[in-house]
Design an enzyme around this catalytic site. Structure first.
Site, short mmCIF file in Angstrom:
data_model
loop_
_atom_site.label_atom_id
_atom_site.label_comp_id
_atom_site.label_asym_id
_atom_site.label_seq_id
_atom_site.Cartn_x
_atom_site.Cartn_y
_atom_site.Cartn_z
N ARG A 126 0.84 -1.19 0.00
CA ARG A 126 0.00 0.00 0.00
C ARG A 126 0.88 1.25 0.00
O ARG A 126 1.89 1.32 0.70
CB ARG A 126 -0.93 0.03 1.23
CG ARG A 126 -2.09 -0.96 1.14
CD ARG A 126 -3.09 -0.53 0.07
NE ARG A 126 -4.24 -1.42 -0.02
CZ ARG A 126 -4.33 -2.46 -0.83
NH1 ARG A 126 -3.30 -2.79 -1.59
NH2 ARG A 126 -5.42 -3.19 -0.88
N ASP B 287 4.61 -0.39 -6.92
CA ASP B 287 3.35 -0.68 -7.59
C ASP B 287 2.22 0.10 -6.93
O ASP B 287 1.09 0.08 -7.42
CB ASP B 287 3.04 -2.18 -7.55
CG ASP B 287 1.82 -2.55 -8.38
OD1 ASP B 287 1.80 -2.15 -9.57
OD2 ASP B 287 0.90 -3.19 -7.86
N GLU C 197 -2.23 7.84 -4.82
CA GLU C 197 -2.76 7.23 -6.04
C GLU C 197 -4.27 7.31 -6.16
O GLU C 197 -4.82 7.12 -7.25
CB GLU C 197 -2.34 5.77 -6.12
CG GLU C 197 -3.03 4.86 -5.12
CD GLU C 197 -2.55 3.43 -5.22
OE1 GLU C 197 -3.41 2.53 -5.28
OE2 GLU C 197 -1.32 3.19 -5.25
N HIS D 163 -0.55 0.05 -9.59
CA HIS D 163 -1.24 -0.88 -8.68
C HIS D 163 -1.77 -2.08 -9.46
O HIS D 163 -2.95 -2.43 -9.37
CB HIS D 163 -2.38 -0.17 -7.94
CG HIS D 163 -2.65 -0.75 -6.60
ND1 HIS D 163 -2.95 0.01 -5.50
CD2 HIS D 163 -2.66 -2.03 -6.15
CE1 HIS D 163 -3.15 -0.76 -4.45
NE2 HIS D 163 -2.97 -2.01 -4.82
#
Length: 332
Positions: free
Chosen positions: A237, A261, A266, A298
């Protein structure tokens, strides 16, 4: 017949929704939009609700859902930090998640990206595009089997990461987790603190959930304890990482590079199409532009197996609440 409203639907979801609905004799309605105050009235008349929500839900929305007789929200992800669970409980709405939909997909991606950073993937691709085919020290790398890997969080995903590095590459693997996994103790050396785990590691890979207690778990203090020239991987996260602190440590040479990622800001961006829009997030643009960082939207989970499991498990949870009043996947 039971009717379910399914929101934030992507094209690849539809085949699995159709199959599940036919098998369970359920009527459904799809929309690609997330749930908002503007469209909450569309939920009226349905028995259940499944979302892939990235944006917070206001108290006004929760209140309307309760007035419509909605008893649950089935979130199609492992993460559920976008929900105010106290508000959901206030309005007698059960929120469920899908805690494990394809841990192997995420683990494989994390390992791949770690190796890409170690092997200077971005720099090599840049040289190739310039037709610079020289071998030179700037792209000379270490052998993965010679590296020490620290896995932070050894749950469903982290334990697979540990196995891939230990059994697949022959790496020395250390780990930190308040609840060690007895099944991997033969290949992992558990450390008593986070600091002990990261010190001396060539690769540090993060696999813990985000909570209100671990915001910026990886901050300037933590990054300062990394081995000089190490690699950092975050497929967990974004809020776990202080991005400015990470960049500072990469700029100083304390950290060689990172594979990200997830990104702490985000929300509203991953996933979305921003091709014809001005990028106002200069921090994200900096991450995208750097050769020493590989950033992806993500997407570590994004495999056919994961998409199917997210749909099936979330809709199963919806039916479970409708039929029994609760679900084993509830998070509040």
């Amino acid at each position: 017949m039971t009717k379910i409203k399914i929101m934030s639907v992507r094209d690849e979801d539809i085949v699995y929704i159709e199959s599940w609905a036919k098998e369970n004799n359920v009527e459904y309605e799809l929309t690609k939009s997330p749930l908002t105050e503007d469209n909450v009235d569309e939920v009226k008349g349905f028995d259940g609700l499944s979302l892939s929500q990235q944006l917070p839900i206001s108290e006004a929305v929760f209140a309307k859902l309760k007035s419509f007789g909605i008893k649950q929200i089935a979130q199609r992800s492992a993460g559920f930090d976008t929900y105010d669970l106290e508000l959901a409980s206030k309005y007698d709405i059960i929120v469920s998640n899908v805690p494990s939909y394809s841990p192997s997909s995420i683990a494989e991606f994390a390992v791949t990206q770690a190796i890409n950073v170690v092997r200077h993937f971005n720099a090599i691709q840049t040289k190739m595009k310039l037709h610079d085919f020289r071998w030179e020290p700037s792209i000379l790398s270490q052998s993965i089997s010679d590296l020490k890997v620290a896995v932070i969080g050894t749950g469903r995903i982290g334990s697979i990461v540990a196995k891939i590095f230990a059994n697949g590459y022959g790496c020395e693997v250390v780990a930190y987790d308040p609840f060690p996994d007895a099944h991997i103790k033969d290949i992992v050396s558990y450390q008593t603190t986070l600091q002990e785990a990261i010190e001396g590691a060539d690769i540090v890979t993060l696999h813990v959930p985000a909570t209100k207690y671990n915001h910026h778990l990886f901050d300037q203090y933590t990054f300062n304890h990394f081995k000089k020239g190490s690699v950092f991987v975050n497929c967990a996260r974004g809020t776990l990482v202080d991005t400015h602190a990470l960049l500072s440590c990469i700029d100083s040479g304390q950290i060689k590079g990172a594979a990200l990622d997830t990104y702490e800001f985000e929300r509203g961006l991953f996933p979305s199409d921003q091709r014809d829009k001005k990028m106002n997030d200069t921090l994200l643009q900096q991450l995208i532009d750097r050769e020493d960082i590989i950033i992806t939207p993500h997407i570590a989970f994004y495999t056919e197996a994961a998409v199917e499991n997210l749909i099936v498990d979330a809709l199963d949870a919806t039916m479970e609440v409708i039929q029994t009043g609760t679900t084993h996947l509830r998070v509040n």
